[in-house]
Enzyme design. Structure first.
Site, PDB file in Angstrom:
ATOM      1  N   HIS A  48       0.657  -1.373  -0.063  1.00 45.14           N
ATOM      2  CA  HIS A  48       0.001   0.117  -0.020  1.00 45.14           C
ATOM      3  C   HIS A  48       0.825   1.121   0.191  1.00 45.14           C
ATOM      4  CE1 HIS A  48      -4.326   1.654   1.150  1.00 45.14           C
ATOM      5  NE2 HIS A  48      -3.466   2.626   0.975  1.00 45.14           N
ATOM      6  N   LEU A  49       0.800   2.098  -1.087  1.00 50.03           N
ATOM      7  CA  LEU A  49       1.604   3.063  -1.246  1.00 50.03           C
ATOM      8  C   LEU A  49       1.526   4.204  -0.105  1.00 50.03           C
ATOM      9  CD1 LEU A  49       3.245   4.753  -3.742  1.00 50.03           C
ATOM     10  CD2 LEU A  49       0.852   5.862  -4.173  1.00 50.03           C
ATOM     11  N   HIS A  50       2.497   4.670   0.390  1.00 49.12           N
ATOM     12  CA  HIS A  50       2.730   5.844   1.300  1.00 49.12           C
ATOM     13  C   HIS A  50       3.774   6.671   1.173  1.00 49.12           C
ATOM     14  CE1 HIS A  50       4.616   2.036   2.924  1.00 49.12           C
ATOM     15  NE2 HIS A  50       5.293   2.900   3.757  1.00 49.12           N
ATOM     16  N   GLN A  51       3.351   7.940   1.254  1.00 49.25           N
ATOM     17  CA  GLN A  51       4.460   8.879   1.253  1.00 49.25           C
ATOM     18  C   GLN A  51       5.028   9.351   2.679  1.00 49.25           C
ATOM     19  OE1 GLN A  51       6.215  11.036  -1.327  1.00 49.25           O
ATOM     20  NE2 GLN A  51       4.938  12.903  -1.316  1.00 49.25           N
TER      21      GLN A  51
END
Ligand SMILES: [Zn+2]
Length: 188
Positions: free
Chosen positions: A139-142
């Site tokens: 799950h993409l996270h910045q």
């Protein structure tokens, strides 16, 4: 020290400070959380968190397509992450609208953190894939990591008497409230 009884946090700005910042397993132990066992949405903390209330999930801001949440394993006080609600792994999987909101929330996060804790700089970025250091690669996270010269604690009084879980809750409340003020000020 046994991580199970490691809830005490004495002092701040003392030699134990880094130990406190780098002992996330204690928080994980308290919350009964563990690494996801697979890459499914059911196992994914970034999919579960939005269903929790803000305090429980450490959410500091909810957008339309993305949200901001404090990192449970902070590199520095105020370390947060901007995630799309959708369970997508790769930055190229974002829609234009998702990418735009992730960018906007990242900018707002910097402004809010500057208003509450005056960091001297930031590390921003996405780790893509486990090999690149992503803890939750599915799950993409910045990451938005505020940095100070010497990375001193920005809440020394609170830090003197409270445990890391309490510090995270204090930080969450502080950042969330400042974010609302910031949005009000801009007329959002
Ligand atoms: Zn997910």
């Amino acid at each position: 020290m046994d991580p199970v009884d490691g809830l005490r946090q004495d002092g701040v700005g003392d030699p134990d400070r880094l130990e406190r910042l780098w002992t996330p397993h204690r928080m994980a132990y308290i919350r009964g959380e563990a690494k996801p066992s697979d890459d499914t949405e059911q196992q994914c903390p970034f999919c579960r968190i939005p269903a929790l209330d803000d305090a429980e999930g450490l959410v500091v801001r909810r957008g339309v397509l993305a949200y901001a949440v404090l990192n449970l394993y902070p590199y520095a006080p105020g370390h947060l992450m901007v995630c799309p609600y959708r369970h997508i792994a790769d930055y190229t999987d974002t829609t234009e609208a998702e990418a735009a909101e992730i960018a906007a929330l990242t900018k707002e996060a910097m402004e809010v953190l500057r208003s509450v804790s005056a960091p001297h700089g930031f590390n921003l970025g996405m780790n893509q894939g486990f090999v690149a250091g992503a803890g939750i690669a599915a799950h993409l996270h910045q990451h938005v990591v505020p940095r100070w010269s010497g990375d001193s604690n920005f809440m020394p009084v609170i830090g003197h008497t409270k445990t890391l879980p309490e510090l995270l809750q204090d930080t969450r409340r502080l950042v969330a409230e400042a974010w609302v003020e910031h949005a009000d000020h801009r007329g959002d």
